[in-house]
Design a protein around this motif. Sequence first.
Motif, PDB file in Angstrom:
ATOM      1  N   SER A  25       6.132   7.351   0.555  1.00  0.00           N
ATOM      2  CA  SER A  25       7.251   6.419   1.150  1.00  0.00           C
ATOM      3  C   SER A  25       6.842   5.243   2.015  1.00  0.00           C
ATOM      4  O   SER A  25       7.026   4.383   2.391  1.00  0.00           O
ATOM      5  CB  SER A  25       8.439   7.203   1.867  1.00  0.00           C
ATOM      6  OG  SER A  25       7.902   8.113   2.758  1.00  0.00           O
ATOM      7  N   THR A  28       5.138   2.653   0.179  1.00  0.00           N
ATOM      8  CA  THR A  28       5.876   1.924  -0.609  1.00  0.00           C
ATOM      9  C   THR A  28       6.635   0.760   0.276  1.00  0.00           C
ATOM     10  O   THR A  28       7.047  -0.179  -0.036  1.00  0.00           O
ATOM     11  CB  THR A  28       7.179   2.809  -1.448  1.00  0.00           C
ATOM     12  OG1 THR A  28       7.765   3.544  -0.604  1.00  0.00           O
ATOM     13  CG2 THR A  28       6.349   3.521  -2.575  1.00  0.00           C
ATOM     14  N   ARG A  32       6.565  -3.183   0.180  1.00  0.00           N
ATOM     15  CA  ARG A  32       7.837  -3.884   0.340  1.00  0.00           C
ATOM     16  C   ARG A  32       7.976  -5.022   1.459  1.00  0.00           C
ATOM     17  O   ARG A  32       8.465  -5.787   1.248  1.00  0.00           O
ATOM     18  CB  ARG A  32       8.996  -2.949   0.172  1.00  0.00           C
ATOM     19  CG  ARG A  32       9.287  -2.207  -0.804  1.00  0.00           C
ATOM     20  CD  ARG A  32      10.509  -1.207  -0.684  1.00  0.00           C
ATOM     21  NE  ARG A  32      10.603  -0.387  -1.833  1.00  0.00           N
ATOM     22  CZ  ARG A  32      10.713   0.836  -1.592  1.00  0.00           C
ATOM     23  NH1 ARG A  32      10.922   1.427  -0.423  1.00  0.00           N
ATOM     24  NH2 ARG A  32      10.876   1.796  -2.937  1.00  0.00           N
ATOM     25  N   LEU A  60       0.306   3.016  -6.543  1.00  0.00           N
ATOM     26  CA  LEU A  60       1.202   2.718  -5.820  1.00  0.00           C
ATOM     27  C   LEU A  60       2.078   1.364  -5.768  1.00  0.00           C
ATOM     28  O   LEU A  60       3.016   1.373  -5.729  1.00  0.00           O
ATOM     29  CB  LEU A  60       0.755   2.911  -3.961  1.00  0.00           C
ATOM     30  CG  LEU A  60       0.305   4.167  -3.630  1.00  0.00           C
ATOM     31  CD1 LEU A  60      -0.439   4.003  -2.307  1.00  0.00           C
ATOM     32  CD2 LEU A  60       1.611   4.937  -3.369  1.00  0.00           C
ATOM     33  N   HIS A  63       4.113   1.797  -9.065  1.00  0.00           N
ATOM     34  CA  HIS A  63       5.240   2.521  -8.766  1.00  0.00           C
ATOM     35  C   HIS A  63       6.298   1.791  -8.058  1.00  0.00           C
ATOM     36  O   HIS A  63       7.454   1.683  -8.256  1.00  0.00           O
ATOM     37  CB  HIS A  63       4.644   3.875  -8.070  1.00  0.00           C
ATOM     38  CG  HIS A  63       5.974   4.558  -7.330  1.00  0.00           C
ATOM     39  ND1 HIS A  63       6.771   5.253  -8.172  1.00  0.00           N
ATOM     40  CD2 HIS A  63       6.405   4.653  -6.131  1.00  0.00           C
ATOM     41  CE1 HIS A  63       7.713   5.830  -7.427  1.00  0.00           C
ATOM     42  NE2 HIS A  63       7.523   5.590  -6.435  1.00  0.00           N
ATOM     43  N   THR A  64       5.972   0.881  -7.049  1.00  0.00           N
ATOM     44  CA  THR A  64       6.718   0.305  -5.938  1.00  0.00           C
ATOM     45  C   THR A  64       7.425  -0.832  -6.965  1.00  0.00           C
ATOM     46  O   THR A  64       8.454  -1.071  -6.896  1.00  0.00           O
ATOM     47  CB  THR A  64       6.197  -0.250  -5.036  1.00  0.00           C
ATOM     48  OG1 THR A  64       5.640   0.738  -4.108  1.00  0.00           O
ATOM     49  CG2 THR A  64       6.865  -1.019  -3.989  1.00  0.00           C
TER      50      THR A  64
END
Length: 70
Positions: A25, A28, A32, A60, A63-64
């Motif tokens: 998290s 991510t 972002r 990563l 996935h994001t």
Amino acid sequence: MSTDAPKGPASYFPSIEKKYGHPVSYWTELIRSSPLAKHMELVGWLKAEHGLGHGHANALVKHTLDEGAK
């Protein structure tokens, strides 16, 4: 033999968390918040600025971006 093992980018998450000391998290949210948007730009940024290996950075970012979070 278990078939519940994570596949794709998620298969990297345990080693990412262990090696870099942050939960997925964290990464991510970092991705972002980056002004970059393209996959390979983000991968290069994670490698250059945060010391991640290519495979970990790629997992990563994929996935994001797949989450539609960028």
